[in-house]
Design an enzyme around this catalytic site. Structure first.
Site, PDB file in Angstrom:
ATOM      1  N   ASP A 101       0.842  -1.192   0.000  1.00  0.00           N
ATOM      2  CA  ASP A 101       0.000   0.000   0.000  1.00  0.00           C
ATOM      3  C   ASP A 101       0.883   1.249   0.000  1.00  0.00           C
ATOM      4  O   ASP A 101       2.044   1.197   0.418  1.00  0.00           O
ATOM      5  CB  ASP A 101      -0.882   0.042   1.258  1.00  0.00           C
ATOM      6  CG  ASP A 101      -1.869  -1.114   1.302  1.00  0.00           C
ATOM      7  OD1 ASP A 101      -2.157  -1.688   0.234  1.00  0.00           O
ATOM      8  OD2 ASP A 101      -2.323  -1.437   2.415  1.00  0.00           O
TER       9      ASP A 101
HETATM   10  N1  URA Z   1      -1.268  -5.946   3.921  1.00  0.00           N
HETATM   11  C1  URA Z   1      -1.778  -4.688   3.924  1.00  0.00           C
HETATM   12  O1  URA Z   1      -2.823  -4.429   4.505  1.00  0.00           O
HETATM   13  N2  URA Z   1      -1.089  -3.733   3.251  1.00  0.00           N
HETATM   14  C2  URA Z   1       0.089  -3.959   2.631  1.00  0.00           C
HETATM   15  O2  URA Z   1       0.675  -3.043   2.061  1.00  0.00           O
HETATM   16  C3  URA Z   1       0.608  -5.270   2.648  1.00  0.00           C
HETATM   17  C4  URA Z   1      -0.090  -6.253   3.310  1.00  0.00           C
END
Ligand code: URA
Length: 233
Positions: A101
């Site tokens: 993310d």
């Molecule tokens: N899980 C999440 O919620 N975000 C990420 O970036 C990676 C794994």
């Protein structure tokens, strides 16, 4: 390929200098010193010059310490991407193997090798990923138990696979999961009544984020790191 040709292709050495390096005993193949320039080297051989492993030019394999605020994409006209942080001759050749993310930091793998990235991301390979998770509340033992057995995520009907949880402090855990569902870690913690306030990926399979990399920096993967992905199923 002959050993002197391998050296000339994978380093700046001319064929003549490659032969000299071999006869001087500076070259090892699969751990043993070799002094014969015409030795035939296979694709799988580990060739070292003065103790450093060599690679034939070809596929690119990188790890980056992804900073906060960049998206895991190759190009985006409106937002900075992780690939924008690479020099253009690399940026044009690689894609991301396992997205993070925008607000997640840490280990990001980038490669030009589609088969390799498939091994990293394919749900059938179950490649484990470890995250350091900063929580808004201490994790109750009941919530921990649920993460370890599997939780039902909002709008899904299949529970997550069992995860492993290591407690680092009252509100910090290391969580290892073997799937890659959308926003999985944040949704897993939400499903047990907690909230993720910081997320940092530490490890993918046997590849650990290099602590020497500052946010935004990258380095090439070693031969062992590249090969580890094929051995981690
Ligand atoms: N899980 C999440 O919620 N975000 C990420 O970036 C990676 C794994």
């Amino acid at each position: 390929m002959r050993l002197d040709q391998y050296l000339a292709t994978s380093t700046e050495l001319s064929r003549k200098d490659a032969k000299k390096a071999i006869t001087k005993g500076r070259v090892r193949v699969d751990g043993s010193p070799v002094r014969s320039a015409n030795l035939q080297v296979t694709d799988k051989a580990v060739v070292e010059l003065d103790g450093s492993e060599l690679h034939l030019p070809g596929e690119i394999y990188l790890m980056m310490n992804k900073p906060d605020g960049v998206i895991s994409a190759t190009t985006d006209s409106s937002q900075p991407t992780a690939v924008d942080l690479l020099p253009s001759q690399l940026a044009s050749k690689v894609h991301i193997a396992g997205r993070l993310d925008k607000d997640t930091t840490g280990l990001l793998l980038l490669t030009s090798d589609g088969q390799w990235s498939h091994q990293v991301t394919s749900p059938r390979r179950d490649c484990p990923k470890t995250y350091q998770v900063q929580l808004s509340e201490p994790l109750s033992s009941e919530a921990r138990g649920k993460l370890e057995t599997g939780v039902l995520l909002k709008d899904e009907d299949k529970p997550t696979l069992p995860a492993s949880v290591v407690t680092c402090s009252e509100t910090t855990i290391e969580l290892t999961i073997s799937e890659g569902r959308y926003h999985q870690v944040k949704r897993m913690l939400a499903a047990v009544g907690n909230h993720v306030v910081g997320l940092h990926r530490l490890r993918i399979g046997e590849i650990t984020l290099d602590p020497a990399l500052a946010p935004g920096q990258y380095r090439e993967l070693t031969g062992d790191e590249i090969r580890s992905i094929f051995g981690s199923a």
